[in-house]
Design a protein around this motif. Structure first.
Motif, PDB file in Angstrom:
ATOM      1  N   PRO A  73      -2.347  -5.576   9.390  1.00  0.00           N
ATOM      2  CA  PRO A  73      -2.085  -3.984   9.238  1.00  0.00           C
ATOM      3  C   PRO A  73      -0.445  -4.154   7.634  1.00  0.00           C
ATOM      4  O   PRO A  73       0.315  -5.383   7.860  1.00  0.00           O
ATOM      5  CB  PRO A  73      -0.689  -3.219   9.947  1.00  0.00           C
ATOM      6  N   VAL A  74       0.018  -3.831   7.077  1.00  0.00           N
ATOM      7  CA  VAL A  74       1.064  -3.785   6.368  1.00  0.00           C
ATOM      8  C   VAL A  74       1.755  -1.835   6.282  1.00  0.00           C
ATOM      9  O   VAL A  74       1.171  -1.560   5.960  1.00  0.00           O
ATOM     10  CB  VAL A  74       0.453  -3.788   4.643  1.00  0.00           C
ATOM     11  N   PRO A  75       2.827  -2.228   6.763  1.00  0.00           N
ATOM     12  CA  PRO A  75       3.656  -0.285   6.231  1.00  0.00           C
ATOM     13  C   PRO A  75       3.644   0.028   5.709  1.00  0.00           C
ATOM     14  O   PRO A  75       3.632  -1.031   4.081  1.00  0.00           O
ATOM     15  CB  PRO A  75       4.590  -1.135   7.290  1.00  0.00           C
ATOM     16  N   ASP A  76       4.251   1.302   5.384  1.00  0.00           N
ATOM     17  CA  ASP A  76       4.723   2.187   4.079  1.00  0.00           C
ATOM     18  C   ASP A  76       5.968   1.589   3.855  1.00  0.00           C
ATOM     19  O   ASP A  76       7.097   0.673   4.618  1.00  0.00           O
ATOM     20  CB  ASP A  76       4.722   3.476   4.465  1.00  0.00           C
ATOM     21  N   PHE A  77       7.168   1.595   3.129  1.00  0.00           N
ATOM     22  CA  PHE A  77       8.408   1.709   2.603  1.00  0.00           C
ATOM     23  C   PHE A  77       8.853   0.098   2.421  1.00  0.00           C
ATOM     24  O   PHE A  77       9.632   0.215   2.664  1.00  0.00           O
ATOM     25  CB  PHE A  77       8.769   2.377   3.884  1.00  0.00           C
ATOM     26  N   LEU A  78       7.877  -1.022   1.442  1.00  0.00           N
ATOM     27  CA  LEU A  78       8.412  -1.753   1.790  1.00  0.00           C
ATOM     28  C   LEU A  78       8.772  -1.683   0.164  1.00  0.00           C
ATOM     29  O   LEU A  78       8.221  -0.620  -0.943  1.00  0.00           O
ATOM     30  CB  LEU A  78       7.576  -2.900   1.930  1.00  0.00           C
ATOM     31  N   THR A  79       9.447  -2.800  -0.536  1.00  0.00           N
ATOM     32  CA  THR A  79       9.847  -2.841  -2.043  1.00  0.00           C
ATOM     33  C   THR A  79       8.494  -3.006  -2.222  1.00  0.00           C
ATOM     34  O   THR A  79       7.629  -3.161  -2.080  1.00  0.00           O
ATOM     35  CB  THR A  79      10.602  -3.653  -2.455  1.00  0.00           C
TER      36      THR A  79
END
Length: 244
Positions: A73-79
Motif C-alpha cells: 500500500p501507498v498512501p496519498d499526500f506524500l511528496t
C-alpha cells in the motif's frame, strides 16, 4: 484504464460495451480493499485490475498519479518525489492521468523529471474539454511517452465511452502491468456522437459535487481519510515524505 466505481451495474455495462478488463482505482480507498473488490467482481468474462490513483502533494498543489501492479500500500499526500521513489521501488506501472488538467495533474516538467518511472500519458479523458484533449496529445508527443485513454468513470454510464485496446492478449493483472511498462502496441478508441458528448459533460459536471459536498463530508465529517499517511494502517512508514 480506469474507472472510479465498481458494482454489478458497472460490470454489466462493461460487458455490454465489449470490454475485457477494467482497471479499478477509486479515490481514498486502501489497496487491500481495492484488491478484494476487484477479485469479487472479476469473472471469466471480465478482469478487474486493482490500482491506485494517488494524490501527491497537499490540497493546493495536488498531482495525480495512476499506479497499477502495486504490491504494498501507498498512501496519498506524500511528496511527488517520495511517491515516485516508492512506485519505482515496487516496479509498478506508472501512468499520468489527465495531464495539466486544472490543479490536479502532472505537467510536462514533472513528466520529464520522472521519465524513468512514468510509462504512459493519457491523451483522452471524458472530463476534458476538446482543447484539453488536444493538449494532452501534444504533451504525450513532446515527452515521447506511449498513450492511453480511459473512461475515468465516476458515473456508471461513462463506462465504455473510451478505452485502450492492447494488440497482445491481456488476461491478468501481470499482463496489464507488462503491457504498460514495455509500451506494448495499442489502439486508443472512444465513442462518438451526441450521447458521448453529453456523457462527457456530465462527467465534467460531477467535479462540482466532488469538490464541494463530497470533499466537505470526507474532510470535515469523516475525519482522517483511510489513505492518509498518518493512518495507523501505514505504521508511520512514510513519515519522512508526508506533507501533513
Amino acid at each position: 484504464m480506469h474507472v472510479k466505481i465498481l458494482d454489478e451495474a458497472v460490470v454489466e455495462r462493461a460487458k455490454a460495451r465489449g470490454l475485457d478488463a477494467l482497471v479499478y482505482a477509486p479515490h481514498f480507498m486502501r489497496l487491500p480493499e481495492i484488491r478484494e473488490r476487484a477479485r469479487r467482481f472479476s469473472d471469466e468474462d471480465l478482469l478487474v485490475v486493482p490500482a491506485r490513483e494517488l494524490f501527491t502533494g497537499d490540497w493546493r498543489r495536488r498531482k495525480h498519479v495512476l499506479a497499477v501492479g502495486l504490491e504494498d500500500p501507498v498512501p496519498d499526500f506524500l511528496t511527488l518525489e517520495g511517491t515516485m521513489a516508492e512506485l519505482g521501488r515496487q516496479d509498478a506501472a506508472v501512468l499520468v492521468p489527465h495531464p495539466e488538467f486544472l490543479s490536479v495533474s502532472l505537467d510536462r516538467e514533472a513528466i520529464r523529471e520522472y521519465t524513468d518511472v512514468i510509462d504512459a500519458v493519457e491523451i483522452y479523458n471524458p472530463k476534458h474539454w476538446s482543447w484539453q484533449n488536444r493538449r494532452a496529445k501534444e504533451i504525450a508527443r513532446e515527452v515521447d511517452k506511449p498513450a492511453f485513454t480511459s473512461s475515468y468513470a465516476h458515473l456508471r454510464r461513462t463506462v465504455g465511452e473510451a478505452w485502450t485496446t492492447f494488440h497482445d492478449p491481456v488476461e491478468s493483472e501481470a499482463d496489464v502491468v507488462d503491457a504498460v511498462k514495455r509500451g506494448a502496441s495499442r489502439t486508443i478508441q472512444r465513442r462518438e456522437g451526441l450521447r458521448h458528448r453529453l456523457r462527457c459533460k456530465l462527467e465534467f459536471a460531477h467535479l462540482g459535487w466532488e469538490n464541494t459536498w463530497k470533499k466537505f463530508d470526507r474532510v470535515y465529517l469523516q475525519g482522517t481519510e483511510p489513505t492518509h499517511p498518518g493512518h495507523i494502517a501505514y505504521g508511520g512508514a512514510f513519515d519522512d515524505v508526508r506533507l501533513y
